[in-house]
Write a protein that holds these residues in place. Structure first.
Motif, mmCIF file in Angstrom:
data_model
loop_
_atom_site.group_PDB
_atom_site.id
_atom_site.type_symbol
_atom_site.label_atom_id
_atom_site.label_comp_id
_atom_site.label_asym_id
_atom_site.label_seq_id
_atom_site.Cartn_x
_atom_site.Cartn_y
_atom_site.Cartn_z
ATOM 1 N N PRO A 176 77.585 71.281 35.031
ATOM 2 C CA PRO A 176 78.883 70.708 35.406
ATOM 3 C C PRO A 176 79.530 71.487 36.557
ATOM 4 N N GLN A 220 75.309 66.207 35.415
ATOM 5 C CA GLN A 220 76.696 66.502 35.056
ATOM 6 C C GLN A 220 76.788 67.294 33.764
ATOM 7 N N GLN A 275 71.835 61.387 37.060
ATOM 8 C CA GLN A 275 73.186 61.838 37.369
ATOM 9 C C GLN A 275 73.887 62.377 36.116
ATOM 10 N N ARG A 276 73.700 61.683 34.989
ATOM 11 C CA ARG A 276 74.353 62.139 33.758
ATOM 12 C C ARG A 276 73.795 63.485 33.307
#
Length: 815
Positions: free
Chosen positions: A573, A569, A565-566
């Motif tokens: 983004p 992102q 998930q990081r």
């Protein structure tokens, strides 16, 4: 003067022999305190004071890269150019860790190996003790040469002096032995074999797989090196923006690279040991006062018969010297018990020369502290013989109540004992609370019941995806058919596999489809992990979107990847990452993978799934961005096998070994450890501090109980006449009991408050030094403080009961 001291020592020896109870109590009291202090000093000596086995080791530094707060390694070209451009260092060498299995002349055994540049021994300043290393002119093409450790030479090759020039078999390949390193040389940590990095291998600035060690020039400071590395980082970022923009190099002292930020915790241990030693000294001082009171008449008689007061005063000091030496010996004997407990309960990786042990320095500290503390206590005891009013002393010599003097001193001693014990008790509770919080941190995976072992198939037989993938697949299929194995998978960069994140992870700069080289250089470093299908289920990592890797994702099908998930992102983004494509490493003509299979400089992997974030090497750190590909599509020269078992996790290692050898009888396993234990090792500093302070708190608790009991018993003995009078006047025995216990409780309350203040001050300092919150809650503070009061009151129960049973008639007749 010499004659006075000789006579004093002789007199002291006779005196201690005639008072065995006092002698044993004094020696054991001091010995417990010294064992605590010397044990902590042994830890400090091993981790901070002992000199590494390299000449001018204080000038050795590890060089790392850093980008966006993420640590990483260097590329081979980074190391080469830093060696040419840096003026504050005299040399820099690269190394990459791997494993080799020695076979051919004995049972196969896996040994840790370093693939290094030719100058690594020159940078370390330690040439081989037999033979030699590689010449500077060696271009790296001749790869069948190795240097071995003294440990390997002695254990496997029986210290054969003719080993140089012989060939040995490593991973079914023959290597000529160039030399043997001296004993104690352990760099990189645990290395038993060194060989040259193959020429032209991994020569891409975007492929950062090399560790680096450098030697600072004489006169250069760490700050000088850091400034120059910052300047060179900026220069390389301008010269090579497609690979080095945002990249920063930094130097870490070799010792700090080994043990990390341990100084604040050792400072806390030092403070705890000092409190324990002070408590032992307080108890020893009280014993000295008791002894002095009991021999006041004897000392006065000696003085009245013409003895010099200097000689009379020297006796308790001489006793202090003897007690100090004996207590020091007891303390030294107790240190190995403490250090073995540390090794057993808080294991952590470190070089062998950092072994926690009793050496000359530790013994000298124990004996020195013992003599100093006991002599100070003896000086306090000497106050009891400074009474020059001989007639008064002799007149009250046989009277009960002679010990009623010094009530204020006794109260101070009792309060001090409770304060020290409370401070250490609260410190132990706070530190163990921190350890508990670290254990409860969410890792993003479930480490319970998981065994992790490493396998490293030999390059000569397994050097492409086409032959590594079937090998790993067959091992996993065998394990999944084994009874008791719930899941089995692989990962070549397993979380918490090493305490050094620069060695346990593969940091890569990803390239997103549609980016040019300059834009791609701004992407964050990600943890590239080559895993097997089933890895996420086996580790308990949730799938957030898309699909998992499947058996059909093979070398001949579309390359696919999953991201955390990081990573999603940071890389995309506000966009949908599923269906987007990513490559690893920037397009660079110097890249020579030599591994076959997917060429990571040109192959695009489509993102098919998003998984949960995982902490990689620090339970408190924010999860780094992760990117996963299948070992069916990406080459993994070595990997970790993780198995989740229903049975005892330690038994799973033998199961993995059997499965590996059924696929290839020449292969072994190594670096065997449950995954939960690897996680525990990541916060060994907190565990070390918590366990040791807990041990010290236990010791001080014992000393505090004994000390408060002794003070109360001595006070009651000195007040027998007073108690007899009060009983004769009609006071109920219960009143005397409550009075004695109440006095102890009030004294304990004062000590508990002081101890709480001491502990909070020390914990606040440790919190600032470590960045961790260590302030205990109000309830904990109150409970520990009440515990100190309870200990003080409880220790006075027996003396109070004795006071309540005083025979008034007998006491008044004796008075």
């Amino acid at each position: 003067m010499f004659e006075v001291m000789r006579q004093a020592l002789r007199y002291a020896t006779r005196g201690l022999r005639r008072a065995p109870a006092h002698t044993v109590a004094s020696v054991l009291t001091l010995g417990l305190g010294l064992a605590a202090a010397a044990g902590v000093y042994a830890v400090v000596d091993a981790l901070l004071l002992r000199t590494p086995p390299f000449p001018a080791a204080e000038r050795l530094v590890i060089v790392e890269s850093e980008r966006g707060g993420t640590r990483g390694k260097l590329s081979a070209l980074d190391v080469r150019e830093l060696g040419e451009d840096a003026r504050t260092i005299s040399g820099i060498a690269s190394f990459r860790m791997t494993w080799y299995t020695a076979n051919g002349d004995a049972e196969p055994v896996a040994y840790r190996a370093a693939m290094s540049s030719h100058n690594i021994f020159a940078v370390l300043g330690t040439p081989p003790m037999l033979g030699a290393g590689w010449p500077a002119s060696d271009d790296g093409r001749a790869q069948s040469k190795a240097v071995i450790s003294e440990r390997l030479w002695r254990t496997r090759y029986r210290a054969d002096p003719s080993i140089v020039g012989r060939t040995i078999q490593l991973d079914v390949h023959q290597y000529e032995v160039l030399g043997v390193m001296p004993a104690g040389v352990d760099f990189p940590e645990g290395a038993d074999v060194w060989r040259r990095v193959p020429g032209g291998d991994f020569e891409s600035r975007a492929t950062r797989t090399a560790g680096a060690i450098a030697r600072m020039r004489p006169g250069a400071t760490l700050a000088d090196v850091q400034r120059e590395l910052a300047a060179l980082s900026a220069r390389y970022a301008q010269a090579y923006p497609e690979t080095n923009e945002g990249m920063r190099f930094r130097a870490i002292p070799l010792r700090d690279a080994w043990i990390g930020p341990v100084r604040p915790f050792l400072g806390a241990l030092g403070a705890a040991a000092a409190l324990a030693l002070v408590l032992a000294g307080i108890n020893l001082a009280h014993l000295a006062l008791v002894r002095a009171r009991r021999r006041e008449v004897e000392s006065a008689v000696r003085a009245a018969l013409g003895g010099q007061w200097g000689a009379v005063m020297a006796a308790p000091i001489a006793e202090g010297v003897l007690v100090g030496v004996l207590g020091g010996v007891v303390g030294i004997l107790g240190v190995p018990l403490l250090t073995r407990g540390i090794e057993a309960t808080v294991p952590f990786d470190r070089p062998p020369w950092m072994t926690i042990e009793v050496n000359v320095r530790v013994a000298a500290v124990a004996l020195g502290l013992g003599v100093v503390v006991s002599v100070l206590a003896g000086v306090l005891g000497a106050r009891g013989v400074l009474q020059r009013d001989l007639l008064s002393t002799l007149r009250r010599g046989g009277a009960r109540g002679a010990t009623t003097r010094g009530t204020g001193v006794r109260g101070l001693l009792s309060a001090s004992q409770v304060a020290m014990g409370t401070a250490l008790g609260l410190g132990a509770v706070a530190l163990l609370g921190v350890v508990g919080e670290l254990r409860r941190e969410s890792l993003g995976f479930d480490a319970r019941g998981v065994m992790a072992v490493k396998i490293d198939p030999p390059w000569t037989a397994y050097n492409t995806v086409a032959n590594t993938a079937p090998f790993y697949r067959r091992v996993l299929d065998d394990l999944r058919r084994t009874s008791g194995i719930v899941a089995a998978a692989t990962n070549d960069a397993l979380p918490f596999a090493s305490q050094d994140p620069s060695l346990s992870v593969h940091r890569q700069v990803p390239v997103l489809e549609g980016q040019d080289a300059v834009a791609a250089a701004r992407n964050p470093l990600v943890n590239l992990q080559v895993v097997s299908p089933g890895y996420f289920d086996g580790m308990g990592i949730p799938l957030r979107a898309g699909r998992d890797l499947a058996p059909g994702d093979t070398l001949g099908s579309r390359p696919v990847a999953l991201v955390s998930q990081r990573a999603a992102q940071l890389l995309w983004p506000g966009l949908e990452p599923l269906g987007r494509r990513v490559a690893f490493g920037l397009l660079d003509n110097n890249y020579r993978p030599a591994a076959g299979g997917a060429d990571t400089a040109t192959t695009w992997f489509e993102v098919i799934g998003i998984v949960g974030d995982v902490r990689q090497d620090d339970v408190r750190a924010e999860p780094a961005p992760d990117l996963y590909v299948s070992h069916e599509q990406q080459f993994a020269p070595e990997t970790w096998v993780v198995v989740r078992t229903q049975g005892h996790v330690a038994d799973a290692a033998a199961v993995v070994k059997a499965a590996v050898q059924r696929v290839d009888p020449l292969q072994g396993i190594f670096d065997v450890m449950p995954l939960a234990a690897r996680v525990e090792r990541s916060f060994w500093r907190q565990r070390l501090a918590g366990h040791l302070v807990s041990v010290l708190a236990g010791l001080t608790g014992i000393l505090a109980v004994v000390g408060v009991y002794g003070v109360a018993a001595f006070a009651v003995a000195g007040q027998e006449r007073e108690f007899g009078v009060r009983l004769a006047m009609g006071a109920p025995p219960r009143q005397l009991f409550v009075g004695v216990v109440g006095d102890a409780a009030r004294t304990g309350a004062v000590g508990a408050v002081v101890g709480v203040v001491i502990a909070l001050v020390l914990l606040m300092g440790l919190s600032r030094a470590t960045g961790m919150t260590m302030a205990p809650g109000v309830v904990v503070v109150v409970l520990v403080g009440l515990g100190g009061v309870a200990v003080s009151a409880g220790a006075a129960v027996v003396p109070a009961a004795r006071a309540s049973r005083t025979d008034a008639a007998v006491t008044l007749r004796a008075g």
